[in-house]
Scaffold this motif. Structure first.
Motif, PDB file in Angstrom:
ATOM      1  N   LEU A  35     -23.923  36.967 -91.119  1.00  0.00           N
ATOM      2  CA  LEU A  35     -22.830  37.690 -91.768  1.00  0.00           C
ATOM      3  C   LEU A  35     -23.328  38.976 -92.422  1.00  0.00           C
ATOM      4  CD1 LEU A  35     -20.736  34.835 -93.456  1.00  0.00           C
ATOM      5  CD2 LEU A  35     -20.106  36.231 -91.480  1.00  0.00           C
ATOM      6  N   ALA A  36     -24.498  38.905 -93.045  1.00  0.00           N
ATOM      7  CA  ALA A  36     -25.059  40.102 -93.682  1.00  0.00           C
ATOM      8  C   ALA A  36     -25.371  41.178 -92.642  1.00  0.00           C
ATOM      9  CB  ALA A  36     -26.326  39.740 -94.461  1.00  0.00           C
ATOM     10  N   PHE A  37     -25.843  40.760 -91.470  1.00  0.00           N
ATOM     11  CA  PHE A  37     -26.158  41.702 -90.396  1.00  0.00           C
ATOM     12  C   PHE A  37     -24.900  42.451 -89.955  1.00  0.00           C
ATOM     13  CE2 PHE A  37     -27.082  43.040 -86.092  1.00  0.00           C
ATOM     14  CZ  PHE A  37     -28.413  43.435 -86.153  1.00  0.00           C
ATOM     15  N   VAL A  38     -23.830  41.710 -89.726  1.00  0.00           N
ATOM     16  CA  VAL A  38     -22.571  42.341 -89.302  1.00  0.00           C
ATOM     17  C   VAL A  38     -22.019  43.235 -90.408  1.00  0.00           C
ATOM     18  CG1 VAL A  38     -20.192  41.884 -88.615  1.00  0.00           C
ATOM     19  CG2 VAL A  38     -22.037  40.458 -87.721  1.00  0.00           C
ATOM     20  N   ALA A 107     -28.092  47.131 -95.026  1.00  0.00           N
ATOM     21  CA  ALA A 107     -27.536  48.462 -94.773  1.00  0.00           C
ATOM     22  C   ALA A 107     -28.558  49.543 -95.104  1.00  0.00           C
ATOM     23  CB  ALA A 107     -26.257  48.662 -95.603  1.00  0.00           C
ATOM     24  N   GLU A 108     -29.328  49.342 -96.172  1.00  0.00           N
ATOM     25  CA  GLU A 108     -30.387  50.300 -96.509  1.00  0.00           C
ATOM     26  C   GLU A 108     -31.493  50.285 -95.458  1.00  0.00           C
ATOM     27  OE1 GLU A 108     -30.529  52.537 -99.316  1.00  0.00           O
ATOM     28  OE2 GLU A 108     -28.436  52.008 -98.984  1.00  0.00           O
ATOM     29  N   VAL A 109     -31.767  49.109 -94.899  1.00  0.00           N
ATOM     30  CA  VAL A 109     -32.757  49.024 -93.824  1.00  0.00           C
ATOM     31  C   VAL A 109     -32.282  49.805 -92.604  1.00  0.00           C
ATOM     32  CG1 VAL A 109     -33.880  47.446 -92.202  1.00  0.00           C
ATOM     33  CG2 VAL A 109     -33.689  46.827 -94.625  1.00  0.00           C
ATOM     34  N   ALA A 150     -39.105  44.529 -88.156  1.00  0.00           N
ATOM     35  CA  ALA A 150     -39.992  43.970 -89.179  1.00  0.00           C
ATOM     36  C   ALA A 150     -39.301  43.886 -90.546  1.00  0.00           C
ATOM     37  CB  ALA A 150     -41.278  44.787 -89.257  1.00  0.00           C
ATOM     38  N   PRO A 151     -38.653  44.953 -91.049  1.00  0.00           N
ATOM     39  CA  PRO A 151     -37.939  44.819 -92.328  1.00  0.00           C
ATOM     40  C   PRO A 151     -36.817  43.780 -92.283  1.00  0.00           C
ATOM     41  CG  PRO A 151     -38.258  47.128 -91.796  1.00  0.00           C
ATOM     42  CD  PRO A 151     -38.667  46.356 -90.589  1.00  0.00           C
ATOM     43  N   LEU A 152     -36.170  43.620 -91.136  1.00  0.00           N
ATOM     44  CA  LEU A 152     -35.123  42.604 -91.025  1.00  0.00           C
ATOM     45  C   LEU A 152     -35.707  41.197 -91.195  1.00  0.00           C
ATOM     46  CD1 LEU A 152     -32.956  43.951 -88.057  1.00  0.00           C
ATOM     47  CD2 LEU A 152     -32.323  43.858 -90.468  1.00  0.00           C
ATOM     48  N   LEU A 153     -36.861  40.960 -90.597  1.00  0.00           N
ATOM     49  CA  LEU A 153     -37.504  39.654 -90.746  1.00  0.00           C
ATOM     50  C   LEU A 153     -37.939  39.413 -92.185  1.00  0.00           C
ATOM     51  CD1 LEU A 153     -39.693  39.279 -87.523  1.00  0.00           C
ATOM     52  CD2 LEU A 153     -37.682  37.966 -88.170  1.00  0.00           C
ATOM     53  N   ILE A 154     -38.409  40.463 -92.854  1.00  0.00           N
ATOM     54  CA  ILE A 154     -38.802  40.326 -94.259  1.00  0.00           C
ATOM     55  C   ILE A 154     -37.596  39.957 -95.113  1.00  0.00           C
ATOM     56  CG2 ILE A 154     -39.672  41.599 -96.258  1.00  0.00           C
ATOM     57  CD1 ILE A 154     -41.440  43.175 -94.293  1.00  0.00           C
ATOM     58  N   ASN A 155     -36.462  40.580 -94.852  1.00  0.00           N
ATOM     59  CA  ASN A 155     -35.243  40.239 -95.587  1.00  0.00           C
ATOM     60  C   ASN A 155     -34.763  38.831 -95.246  1.00  0.00           C
ATOM     61  OD1 ASN A 155     -33.758  42.580 -97.235  1.00  0.00           O
ATOM     62  ND2 ASN A 155     -34.939  43.514 -95.596  1.00  0.00           N
ATOM     63  N   LEU A 156     -35.001  38.387 -94.023  1.00  0.00           N
ATOM     64  CA  LEU A 156     -34.642  37.017 -93.652  1.00  0.00           C
ATOM     65  C   LEU A 156     -35.447  36.013 -94.476  1.00  0.00           C
ATOM     66  CD1 LEU A 156     -33.211  34.966 -91.808  1.00  0.00           C
ATOM     67  CD2 LEU A 156     -35.054  35.306 -90.150  1.00  0.00           C
ATOM     68  N   VAL A 157     -36.727  36.299 -94.667  1.00  0.00           N
ATOM     69  CA  VAL A 157     -37.570  35.425 -95.488  1.00  0.00           C
ATOM     70  C   VAL A 157     -37.083  35.437 -96.936  1.00  0.00           C
ATOM     71  CG1 VAL A 157     -39.905  35.086 -96.386  1.00  0.00           C
ATOM     72  CG2 VAL A 157     -39.569  35.679 -93.980  1.00  0.00           C
ATOM     73  N   SER A 158     -36.724  36.605 -97.442  1.00  0.00           N
ATOM     74  CA  SER A 158     -36.214  36.690 -98.812  1.00  0.00           C
ATOM     75  C   SER A 158     -34.916  35.910 -98.969  1.00  0.00           C
ATOM     76  CB  SER A 158     -35.991  38.156 -99.202  1.00  0.00           C
ATOM     77  OG  SER A 158     -37.208  38.872 -99.177  1.00  0.00           O
ATOM     78  N   LEU A 159     -34.050  35.993 -97.965  1.00  0.00           N
ATOM     79  CA  LEU A 159     -32.789  35.249 -98.028  1.00  0.00           C
ATOM     80  C   LEU A 159     -33.051  33.739 -98.005  1.00  0.00           C
ATOM     81  CD1 LEU A 159     -29.571  36.250 -96.162  1.00  0.00           C
ATOM     82  CD2 LEU A 159     -30.184  33.870 -96.379  1.00  0.00           C
ATOM     83  N   PHE A 200     -43.007  27.205 -97.997  1.00  0.00           N
ATOM     84  CA  PHE A 200     -44.131  28.027 -97.544  1.00  0.00           C
ATOM     85  C   PHE A 200     -44.321  27.909 -96.032  1.00  0.00           C
ATOM     86  CE2 PHE A 200     -48.676  28.480 -96.551  1.00  0.00           C
ATOM     87  CZ  PHE A 200     -48.886  29.782 -97.006  1.00  0.00           C
ATOM     88  N   VAL A 201     -44.200  26.688 -95.518  1.00  0.00           N
ATOM     89  CA  VAL A 201     -44.368  26.472 -94.074  1.00  0.00           C
ATOM     90  C   VAL A 201     -43.312  27.237 -93.290  1.00  0.00           C
ATOM     91  CG1 VAL A 201     -44.182  24.714 -92.268  1.00  0.00           C
ATOM     92  CG2 VAL A 201     -45.556  24.267 -94.301  1.00  0.00           C
ATOM     93  N   LEU A 202     -42.125  27.404 -93.866  1.00  0.00           N
ATOM     94  CA  LEU A 202     -41.059  28.147 -93.194  1.00  0.00           C
ATOM     95  C   LEU A 202     -41.236  29.659 -93.334  1.00  0.00           C
ATOM     96  CD1 LEU A 202     -37.954  26.018 -94.233  1.00  0.00           C
ATOM     97  CD2 LEU A 202     -39.061  26.062 -91.999  1.00  0.00           C
ATOM     98  N   ALA A 203     -41.599  30.100 -94.532  1.00  0.00           N
ATOM     99  CA  ALA A 203     -41.612  31.535 -94.815  1.00  0.00           C
ATOM    100  C   ALA A 203     -42.876  32.229 -94.314  1.00  0.00           C
ATOM    101  CB  ALA A 203     -41.465  31.762 -96.320  1.00  0.00           C
ATOM    102  N   TRP A 204     -44.013  31.592 -94.400  1.00  0.00           N
ATOM    103  CA  TRP A 204     -45.274  32.257 -94.061  1.00  0.00           C
ATOM    104  C   TRP A 204     -45.353  32.682 -92.592  1.00  0.00           C
ATOM    105  CZ3 TRP A 204     -50.326  30.217 -92.092  1.00  0.00           C
ATOM    106  CH2 TRP A 204     -51.343  31.167 -92.240  1.00  0.00           C
ATOM    107  N   PRO A 205     -45.014  31.813 -91.616  1.00  0.00           N
ATOM    108  CA  PRO A 205     -45.066  32.289 -90.221  1.00  0.00           C
ATOM    109  C   PRO A 205     -44.136  33.473 -89.964  1.00  0.00           C
ATOM    110  CG  PRO A 205     -44.930  29.899 -90.302  1.00  0.00           C
ATOM    111  CD  PRO A 205     -44.673  30.390 -91.681  1.00  0.00           C
ATOM    112  N   ALA A 206     -42.939  33.453 -90.578  1.00  0.00           N
ATOM    113  CA  ALA A 206     -42.028  34.585 -90.382  1.00  0.00           C
ATOM    114  C   ALA A 206     -42.625  35.871 -90.947  1.00  0.00           C
ATOM    115  CB  ALA A 206     -40.688  34.293 -91.054  1.00  0.00           C
ATOM    116  N   SER A 207     -43.333  35.773 -92.073  1.00  0.00           N
ATOM    117  CA  SER A 207     -43.986  36.957 -92.640  1.00  0.00           C
ATOM    118  C   SER A 207     -45.081  37.470 -91.715  1.00  0.00           C
ATOM    119  CB  SER A 207     -44.571  36.616 -94.014  1.00  0.00           C
ATOM    120  OG  SER A 207     -43.575  36.190 -94.904  1.00  0.00           O
TER     121      SER A 207
END
Length: 240
Positions: A35-38, A107-109, A150-159, A200-207
């Motif tokens: 939803l955030a992407f759209v 949107a800033e990305v 890359a910034p989109l994936l970083i925001n995915l980890v933050s979300l 951590f197991v979920l977020a670290w590989p995405a980072s």
């Protein structure tokens, strides 16, 4: 050693419940990010238009979404909307709330990705007869997404990590399930250490994937610049 033994003794009882909470965390993360992407695409499209009113709406939304805490937005959606006759489930309110906030960040990305595209491409597309929407969708957006993976994936980890806030509106996600287990077992250190390990197991590989993509996307440009610097200078001699 006692700490590790406590986790080992109880992991078979805790893990099935934590995995159920993890399923809700996945649903929050996936739904909120999509939803955030759209929403981010819509905001950036409005901001790319020359209509001052549309650009003002986009800027005001970004300012409000980034200036209000996520928890306040969640409370507004879950507790305040029923007063107006609109009732959302906890999962729906959490998904929409996260999307509303991260839509502004994405949107800033996209703005940064679009600014990296030469303006001549937009002008050429419009000159060839494309509408502004077609230019945005077919010419600008595919290139912007490539620059912003890359910034989109970083925001995915933050979300993913911020989805834990939804426990405060009773979404049965990983953090809330961990609190329930902790209140039953009275072992907060062991329970939340295991919960932190799951996050951590979920977020670290995405980072790591985001960092690798960023390096891979920047490598061709760096190689081109290096190749240009190694080209021998050509001496031009006037004839006649």
């Amino acid at each position: 050693m006692m700490f590790v033994e406590t986790i080992a003794d109880n992991v078979t009882d805790w893990m099935p419940r934590l995995l159920v909470g993890l399923r809700s965390t996945f649903a929050l993360t996936a739904g909120g990010f999509c939803l955030a992407f759209v929403l981010a695409l819509l905001i950036e499209y409005l901001r790319s238009r020359r209509n001052p009113a549309l650009r003002l709406i986009a800027r005001l939304y970004i300012a409000c979404a980034r200036g209000v805490p996520v928890l306040v937005i969640l409370y507004l959606l879950y507790f305040a909307l029923p007063v107006a006759g609109i009732t959302l489930s906890a999962l729906s309110a959490g998904t929409i709330g996260l999307a509303a906030v991260y839509g502004a960040y994405l949107a800033e990305v996209f703005r940064a990705g679009l600014s990296a595209i030469p303006t001549g491409q937009r002008e050429a597309a419009l000159a060839s007869g494309m509408t502004p929407f077609q230019t945005f969708r077919l010419v600008l957006l595919p290139q912007a997404v490539r620059h912003t993976i890359a910034p989109l994936l970083i925001n995915l980890v933050s979300l993913l990590k911020d989805s834990s806030i939804c426990a405060l509106i009773a979404v049965p996600e990983l953090t809330l399930v961990s609190r329930e287990i902790m209140s039953e077992s009275f072992m907060p250190l062991s329970v939340f250490a295991l919960t932190a390990l799951l996050y951590f197991v979920l977020a670290w590989p995405a980072s790591l994937v985001a960092r690798a993509l960023e390096q891979r996307l920047h490598r061709p440009a760096a190689q081109r610049d290096r190749g240009r610097s190694k080209r021998p200078a050509v001496e031009v001699t006037a004839v006649g």
